[in-house]
Design a protein around this motif. Sequence first.
Motif, PDB file in Angstrom:
ATOM      1  N   ILE A  10      -8.659 -28.863  -4.800  1.00 29.95           N
ATOM      2  CA  ILE A  10      -9.164 -28.043  -3.701  1.00 29.95           C
ATOM      3  C   ILE A  10      -8.197 -26.891  -3.467  1.00 29.95           C
ATOM      4  O   ILE A  10      -6.981 -27.091  -3.359  1.00 29.95           O
ATOM      5  N   VAL A  22     -12.507 -30.151   4.856  1.00 29.13           N
ATOM      6  CA  VAL A  22     -12.857 -30.812   3.595  1.00 29.13           C
ATOM      7  C   VAL A  22     -11.837 -31.884   3.249  1.00 29.13           C
ATOM      8  O   VAL A  22     -12.189 -32.993   2.809  1.00 29.13           O
ATOM      9  N   THR A  59     -12.449 -23.736  -2.128  1.00 30.81           N
ATOM     10  CA  THR A  59     -13.226 -23.949  -3.345  1.00 30.81           C
ATOM     11  C   THR A  59     -12.730 -25.257  -3.937  1.00 30.81           C
ATOM     12  O   THR A  59     -11.543 -25.578  -3.811  1.00 30.81           O
ATOM     13  N   TRP A  70     -17.992 -23.647  -3.814  1.00 26.15           N
ATOM     14  CA  TRP A  70     -17.372 -23.054  -2.623  1.00 26.15           C
ATOM     15  C   TRP A  70     -18.351 -23.109  -1.473  1.00 26.15           C
ATOM     16  O   TRP A  70     -19.499 -23.468  -1.651  1.00 26.15           O
ATOM     17  N   SER A  72     -17.508 -24.520   2.579  1.00 26.93           N
ATOM     18  CA  SER A  72     -17.055 -25.841   3.029  1.00 26.93           C
ATOM     19  C   SER A  72     -18.197 -26.788   3.364  1.00 26.93           C
ATOM     20  O   SER A  72     -18.124 -27.989   3.075  1.00 26.93           O
ATOM     21  N   ILE A  75     -19.569 -28.078   0.130  1.00 26.45           N
ATOM     22  CA  ILE A  75     -18.600 -29.000  -0.461  1.00 26.45           C
ATOM     23  C   ILE A  75     -18.694 -30.366   0.205  1.00 26.45           C
ATOM     24  O   ILE A  75     -18.696 -31.411  -0.462  1.00 26.45           O
ATOM     25  N   TYR A  78     -21.756 -32.138  -0.953  1.00 22.78           N
ATOM     26  CA  TYR A  78     -21.550 -32.593  -2.327  1.00 22.78           C
ATOM     27  C   TYR A  78     -20.702 -33.864  -2.354  1.00 22.78           C
ATOM     28  O   TYR A  78     -21.045 -34.837  -3.052  1.00 22.78           O
TER      29      TYR A  78
END
Length: 219
Positions: A10, A22, A59, A70, A72, A75, A78
Amino acid sequence: MTNEIKEILIYGHASGPNPWKVIMVLEELELPYKHKLLEMSEIKQEPYIHLNPNGRVPTIEDPNTGITLWESGAIIEYLIDTYDKERKLSIDTFPEKYHLKQFLYFQSSGQGPYYGQLAWFKAFHPEKIESAIARYEDQAIRVVAVLDKILQGKEYLVGNRITYADIAFVSWEVTIRKMIPDLDERAERLYPNYLAWFRRVSARPSVKRTLKLKSEAMA
């Protein structure tokens, strides 16, 4: 499980709240990761903008799936979809699954931008523009009031248990206290549901570890 997973890389910046939210999710899910801290000048230049053309952090590069990603909020979605198989931070039933997304988008489109603009005009803008400061402080307090109303009779935002929706708000809530030093005092009187929730989520070991890492990075 974590022994089989390679480190997720990260990219972040010491002071920016978005990478740290994140990292809180990575910590909660006990995923191995490496945090590469960039200087602000590096974020706008190659080779980083090859990864993120928008020139912002965070990212991630995940060697387990080969994805570079990229934004947040994307992310976090994901990481939840890929790694939260035990539903530590998520709920897969209807309608809770979509309420979680609702709050993540509220954080990304409401809380983060308003808090960020207040921080910019109060701490970084070369001219002191009182009307801009007043506008964004009003909007920041409006977000607090919305959260307070939602949290009436509840400990957490969705399903009455900790989820990524709660975690996503914390790093900006910590940051805004530097811009509104009396926020807790105001919240004690006016927004007690919000304040109890913020303190509850902030007390989690994953959040404490992340905030300690941030403090060390900024030292």
